[in-house]
Design an enzyme around this catalytic site. Structure first.
Site, PDB file in Angstrom:
ATOM      1  N   LYS A  34     -23.137  40.767 -46.133  1.00 55.52           N
ATOM      2  CA  LYS A  34     -24.193  40.035 -45.718  1.00 55.52           C
ATOM      3  C   LYS A  34     -24.137  39.017 -44.848  1.00 55.52           C
ATOM      4  O   LYS A  34     -23.743  37.750 -45.078  1.00 55.52           O
ATOM      5  CB  LYS A  34     -24.997  39.546 -47.123  1.00 55.52           C
ATOM      6  CG  LYS A  34     -26.723  39.737 -46.900  1.00 55.52           C
ATOM      7  CD  LYS A  34     -27.170  38.572 -45.881  1.00 55.52           C
ATOM      8  CE  LYS A  34     -27.210  37.156 -46.328  1.00 55.52           C
ATOM      9  NZ  LYS A  34     -27.888  36.227 -45.431  1.00 55.52           N
ATOM     10  N   GLY A  62     -20.647  28.527 -47.043  1.00 54.99           N
ATOM     11  CA  GLY A  62     -21.706  28.046 -46.707  1.00 54.99           C
ATOM     12  C   GLY A  62     -21.873  26.768 -47.358  1.00 54.99           C
ATOM     13  O   GLY A  62     -20.953  26.100 -47.740  1.00 54.99           O
ATOM     14  N   SER A  63     -23.156  26.146 -47.610  1.00 56.98           N
ATOM     15  CA  SER A  63     -23.312  24.928 -47.861  1.00 56.98           C
ATOM     16  C   SER A  63     -23.073  24.848 -49.514  1.00 56.98           C
ATOM     17  O   SER A  63     -23.122  25.911 -50.265  1.00 56.98           O
ATOM     18  CB  SER A  63     -24.819  24.513 -47.709  1.00 56.98           C
ATOM     19  OG  SER A  63     -25.614  25.121 -48.427  1.00 56.98           O
ATOM     20  N   THR A  64     -22.845  23.532 -49.818  1.00 54.95           N
ATOM     21  CA  THR A  64     -22.336  23.339 -51.155  1.00 54.95           C
ATOM     22  C   THR A  64     -23.756  23.808 -52.142  1.00 54.95           C
ATOM     23  O   THR A  64     -23.716  24.325 -53.233  1.00 54.95           O
ATOM     24  CB  THR A  64     -22.077  21.817 -51.354  1.00 54.95           C
ATOM     25  OG1 THR A  64     -20.708  21.913 -50.828  1.00 54.95           O
ATOM     26  CG2 THR A  64     -21.839  21.638 -53.004  1.00 54.95           C
ATOM     27  N   GLY A  88     -23.965  27.313 -52.497  1.00 59.69           N
ATOM     28  CA  GLY A  88     -22.928  27.640 -53.386  1.00 59.69           C
ATOM     29  C   GLY A  88     -23.121  27.660 -55.043  1.00 59.69           C
ATOM     30  O   GLY A  88     -22.924  28.561 -55.589  1.00 59.69           O
ATOM     31  N   GLU A 129     -16.322  28.837 -50.311  1.00 58.59           N
ATOM     32  CA  GLU A 129     -15.797  27.889 -49.450  1.00 58.59           C
ATOM     33  C   GLU A 129     -16.921  27.131 -48.881  1.00 58.59           C
ATOM     34  O   GLU A 129     -17.681  27.764 -48.009  1.00 58.59           O
ATOM     35  CB  GLU A 129     -15.013  28.772 -48.037  1.00 58.59           C
ATOM     36  CG  GLU A 129     -14.101  27.631 -47.279  1.00 58.59           C
ATOM     37  CD  GLU A 129     -14.734  27.167 -46.124  1.00 58.59           C
ATOM     38  OE1 GLU A 129     -15.145  25.941 -46.145  1.00 58.59           O
ATOM     39  OE2 GLU A 129     -14.877  27.971 -45.093  1.00 58.59           O
ATOM     40  N   CYS A 162     -17.184  23.312 -41.320  1.00 59.08           N
ATOM     41  CA  CYS A 162     -17.094  22.644 -42.436  1.00 59.08           C
ATOM     42  C   CYS A 162     -15.702  21.873 -42.257  1.00 59.08           C
ATOM     43  O   CYS A 162     -15.802  20.864 -43.180  1.00 59.08           O
ATOM     44  CB  CYS A 162     -17.030  23.512 -43.535  1.00 59.08           C
ATOM     45  SG  CYS A 162     -15.939  25.055 -43.492  1.00 59.08           S
ATOM     46  N   GLU A 216     -23.054  15.690 -45.063  1.00 60.32           N
ATOM     47  CA  GLU A 216     -22.548  16.337 -43.970  1.00 60.32           C
ATOM     48  C   GLU A 216     -23.469  16.879 -42.938  1.00 60.32           C
ATOM     49  O   GLU A 216     -24.580  17.324 -43.335  1.00 60.32           O
ATOM     50  CB  GLU A 216     -22.142  17.784 -44.605  1.00 60.32           C
ATOM     51  CG  GLU A 216     -21.598  18.856 -43.603  1.00 60.32           C
ATOM     52  CD  GLU A 216     -20.907  20.099 -44.330  1.00 60.32           C
ATOM     53  OE1 GLU A 216     -19.866  20.736 -43.741  1.00 60.32           O
ATOM     54  OE2 GLU A 216     -21.512  20.587 -45.254  1.00 60.32           O
TER      55      GLU A 216
END
Length: 493
Positions: A190, A243-245, A248, A265, A299, A395
């Site tokens: 995706k 992607g972003s935390t 996640g 990650e 990142c 971030e």
């Protein structure tokens, strides 16, 4: 703007805009499409099929059939290795076209895409192809009564969902796809909705490489629909997400239904530390590239700069001078060094942090939009912000670095570790003891010493703390795409 000066024609028609399912490019079941935009202009590039939950279902079913009944997991290891190697070769042969798609869709300079990112992706497939013939187990002497031959073997997991971000669409797809294929898994990819084009092209190259239909499926769509369904799907054995935390955490929640394996990650707020004894010229150049490359949309970017008080003024002034010289522009212009941010939404987000930063620190350079078309932001350096300020803690994911002073090693390690993230870090020093001491004490999955941002197919990459679980690349990644089976045979039975 005329295309006559461009090394390639950006207006050339896009060949693959449908979903790739079971070896065929098809429309979404409900016929939906979405626009993908050129971030350098804001103009529509093309319409892409918008996969939803039902499309993920049929892609997963295709991958499941290919794994349970197809030839891919049952091929001789050298046959699977050869197909993955051919995919690397095809990427190199297709560098101009797939590089064009990266620049159109993501904005990165075309020269960097063709000369750097595409070859790096090809090298990843070449490197990982070798693991298809090296998935080895071991024999184990056991002490249980009787006589036994006990051994382990590594096996593929099954169907793997790969959720790819928009900052390095081709390369991170390669990071995930190559080891998954080498292990004998089948996959559903995706891509990010902002940057689907190069991943769809990669899917076509998989077919050309001789990877059987259904082994690699690509479903473009939105995270809230396609991504959610892929993460929660009961027939998916593992999901790998970059992607972003925050996202996640949602992936984890969705994956718990069948307790599928998860690799994450995630975000970073990486500390880059320059000691007084460093090669200052090299540190300035490396640290500038370490934050502003890819317009800071990385990142691992060195977004927190800690400089020893004795050289702070020199380093900040030197980086500011280099930042002002960086050519920001359309990725198809030959002299462009960094392109735009990926979307209007992200441009607005980073611009919001620039506003916050003006209230939390001093603007050394940058801090403004470039031009009135596209999503360009000046390379920006803030100084003097408090350790607990938002621009130090959060971030930003743009071409923005925050510089701070330190006086001794213990102080800077405490500052560097004062974050919920733990992805990457940099250390600049001529002192071998200092380098190893800081590398061992800093809480990060990756430490670069006297350099920044070196990536290689053989080097594991990943984070600690809220920067994620698992590793990409290197031999370590194969642990995340295989399972271990233990076999115990009674010799006297």
């Amino acid at each position: 703007m005329s295309t006559s000066s461009h090394p390639v024609d950006p207006s050339k028609a896009i060949e693959h805009t449908q979903l790739l399912i079971d070896g065929e490019f098809v429309d979404a079941l409900d016929g939906k499409t979405f626009e993908t935009l050129n971030p350098a202009t804001g103009a529509v590039i093309t319409q892409v099929a918008e996969g939803g939950a039902a499309d993920i279902d049929r892609a997963v079913q295709a991958a499941r059939r290919a794994y349970d009944h197809g030839p891919w997991p049952r091929m001789k290891p050298d046959e699977r290795a050869a197909a993955i190697w051919r995919l690397g070769d095809l990427l190199l042969a297709d560098a101009e076209e797939i590089g064009r798609l990266e620049t159109l869709d993501q904005g990165k300079p075309y020269s960097q895409a063709v000369g750097g990112y595409v070859p790096a992706a090809a090298a990843l497939f070449h490197y990982m192809s070798g693991f298809a013939t090296k998935l080895e187990g071991s024999t184990i002497p056991i002490s249980a009564p009787g006589r036994y031959h006990t051994y382990t073997q590594r096996e593929a997991l099954g169907v793997v969902g790969l959720i790819v971000p928009w900052n390095f669409p081709l390369n991170i797809a390669a990071w995930k796809l190559a080891p998954a294929l080498a292990a004998g898994n089948t996959v559903v990819i995706k891509p990010a909705e902002a940057t689907p084009l190069s991943t769809l092209r990669l899917g076509q190259l998989c077919l050309e490489a001789g990877i059987p239909p259904g082994v690699v499926n690509v479903v473009a769509g939105y995270g809230s629909t396609a991504g959610q369904r892929l993460a929660e799907h009961p027939l998916v054995d593992k999901v790998s997400f970059t992607g972003s935390t925050a996202t996640g955490r949602r992936i984890l929640e969705a994956a718990k239904g069948n307790l599928k394996r998860v690799t994450l990650e995630l975000g970073g707020k990486s500390a880059n530390i320059i000691f007084a004894d460093a090669d200052i010229e090299a540190a300035i150049a490396g640290s500038t590239d370490g934050i502003f490359n890819n317009a800071g949309q990385a990142c691992a970017a060195g977004s927190r700069l800690y400089v020893h008080d004795d050289v702070y003024d020199e380093v900040v002034a030197g980086m500011a001078e280099k930042a002002r010289q960086i050519k920001v522009g359309d990725g198809f212009e030959p002299d462009t060094e960094i392109g735009p941010l990926v979307s209007l939404e992200h441009f607005d987000r980073v611009s919001g942090y620039l506003d916050i930063g003006r209230g939390e620190g001093e603007v050394v350079t940058g801090g403004a939009r470039v031009g009135e078309q596209g999503y360009f932001i000046e390379p920006t350096i803030f100084a003097g912000a408090a350790q607990d300020s938002r621009i130090v803690k959060e971030e930003i994911f743009g071409p923005v670095v925050v510089a701070s002073r330190f006086r001794d090693t213990d102080e800077v390690i405490a500052m560097a570790n004062d974050t919920r993230y733990g992805l990457s870090s940099g250390v600049w020093t001529r002192n071998v003891s200092t380098a190893h001491t800081v590398a061992s004490r800093i809480q990060a999955g990756n430490v670069w010493v006297n350099t920044y941002g070196v990536f290689d197919a053989a080097m594991p990459f990943g984070g600690v703390k809220e920067s994620g679980w698992g590793r990409e690349m290197g031999h370590e990644v194969m642990n995340d795409y295989t399972d271990v089976k233990t076999v115990c045979v009674n010799i006297d039975g």
